[in-house]
Design a protein around this motif. Structure first.
Motif, PDB file in Angstrom:
ATOM      1  N   ILE A  53      16.643  67.838 -29.496  1.00  0.00           N
ATOM      2  CA  ILE A  53      17.386  67.538 -28.270  1.00  0.00           C
ATOM      3  C   ILE A  53      18.273  66.292 -28.454  1.00  0.00           C
ATOM      4  O   ILE A  53      19.252  66.108 -27.756  1.00  0.00           O
ATOM      5  CB  ILE A  53      16.421  67.359 -27.071  1.00  0.00           C
ATOM      6  CG1 ILE A  53      17.174  67.498 -25.757  1.00  0.00           C
ATOM      7  CG2 ILE A  53      15.713  66.030 -27.123  1.00  0.00           C
ATOM      8  CD1 ILE A  53      16.285  67.576 -24.548  1.00  0.00           C
ATOM      9  N   SER A  70       8.886  63.245 -23.800  1.00  0.00           N
ATOM     10  CA  SER A  70       9.043  64.658 -23.456  1.00  0.00           C
ATOM     11  C   SER A  70       7.644  65.272 -23.393  1.00  0.00           C
ATOM     12  O   SER A  70       7.075  65.671 -24.406  1.00  0.00           O
ATOM     13  CB  SER A  70       9.908  65.359 -24.503  1.00  0.00           C
ATOM     14  OG  SER A  70      10.113  66.692 -24.130  1.00  0.00           O
ATOM     15  N   HIS A 121      10.234  63.042 -19.303  1.00  0.00           N
ATOM     16  CA  HIS A 121      10.934  64.319 -19.168  1.00  0.00           C
ATOM     17  C   HIS A 121       9.882  65.416 -19.135  1.00  0.00           C
ATOM     18  O   HIS A 121       9.108  65.569 -20.069  1.00  0.00           O
ATOM     19  CB  HIS A 121      11.900  64.545 -20.339  1.00  0.00           C
ATOM     20  CG  HIS A 121      12.546  65.892 -20.302  1.00  0.00           C
ATOM     21  ND1 HIS A 121      12.605  66.711 -21.388  1.00  0.00           N
ATOM     22  CD2 HIS A 121      13.143  66.568 -19.289  1.00  0.00           C
ATOM     23  CE1 HIS A 121      13.226  67.830 -21.064  1.00  0.00           C
ATOM     24  NE2 HIS A 121      13.554  67.768 -19.787  1.00  0.00           N
ATOM     25  N   ARG A 124       9.954  69.243 -18.521  1.00  0.00           N
ATOM     26  CA  ARG A 124      10.844  70.404 -18.374  1.00  0.00           C
ATOM     27  C   ARG A 124      10.366  71.386 -17.318  1.00  0.00           C
ATOM     28  O   ARG A 124      11.152  71.877 -16.509  1.00  0.00           O
ATOM     29  CB  ARG A 124      10.994  71.114 -19.718  1.00  0.00           C
ATOM     30  CG  ARG A 124      12.037  72.229 -19.673  1.00  0.00           C
ATOM     31  CD  ARG A 124      12.237  72.902 -21.014  1.00  0.00           C
ATOM     32  NE  ARG A 124      12.568  71.943 -22.036  1.00  0.00           N
ATOM     33  CZ  ARG A 124      11.856  71.779 -23.170  1.00  0.00           C
ATOM     34  NH1 ARG A 124      10.794  72.514 -23.400  1.00  0.00           N
ATOM     35  NH2 ARG A 124      12.215  70.888 -24.058  1.00  0.00           N
ATOM     36  N   ASP A 150      16.047  70.621 -17.262  1.00  0.00           N
ATOM     37  CA  ASP A 150      16.830  70.239 -18.432  1.00  0.00           C
ATOM     38  C   ASP A 150      17.265  68.786 -18.327  1.00  0.00           C
ATOM     39  O   ASP A 150      17.550  68.287 -17.230  1.00  0.00           O
ATOM     40  CB  ASP A 150      18.061  71.138 -18.574  1.00  0.00           C
ATOM     41  CG  ASP A 150      17.689  72.566 -18.943  1.00  0.00           C
ATOM     42  OD1 ASP A 150      16.635  72.743 -19.587  1.00  0.00           O
ATOM     43  OD2 ASP A 150      18.438  73.477 -18.579  1.00  0.00           O
TER      44      ASP A 150
END
Length: 154
Positions: A14, A52, A79, A81, A103
């Protein structure tokens, strides 16, 4: 000097050119999991971290606990998702500076990083202007209120 960011998560792909263009002046260091992240947190000083959660083999609670154990003053952006509003609230209560659900757009991340760096600069300036605080003992809520009153009077 560049701001050091620790990106924690297995989806390191990413961090492409779009992110690097959106984050000028940010030195991104990546860790694929919490074990690697802890090693980096022990050895380096980071100004912020992006986690993440979806790509880790632990929960948000465990990830934030590990980060704050080794770098208690590092602002963390989470983050998640596939997260929900409840996850967002939960991560914020655990101490996350900001939580993204869905996203992760480079420009949105850039905006939050700007908020963090502005906040850090303001705090450094405030600390410089309030050197008298080193003579006071304690960090309780009452003591912080007294410090605010002193500063207002001054």
């Amino acid at each position: 000097m560049a701001t050091k960011l620790l990106w924690i998560g297995a989806d390191l792909a990413i961090i492409d050119q779009d992110f690097r263009r959106a984050l000028p002046g940010i030195d991104i260091d990546a860790a694929s999991g919490m074990e690697a992240a802890v090693t980096r947190l022990r050895g380096w000083r980071y100004e912020l971290a992006v986690v993440s959660i979806q790509s880790l083999d632990c929960t948000a609670d465990q990830a934030l606990d590990q980060i704050f154990r080794y770098a208690s003053d590092v602002p963390v952006i989470v983050h998640h998702r596939d997260g929900s509003l409840d996850d967002l609230i939960h991560c914020t209560r655990l101490g996350a500076f900001h939580t993204f659900i869905g996203d992760l757009a480079p420009q949105n991340l850039s905006t939050q990083i700007s908020r963090i760096t502005s906040s850090a600069e303001a705090k450094a300036e405030e600390d410089e202007n309030t050197s008298w605080r080193r003579f006071l003992t304690g960090r309780s809520r009452s003591m912080l209120q007294i410090c605010e009153i002193i500063q207002l009077i001054a």
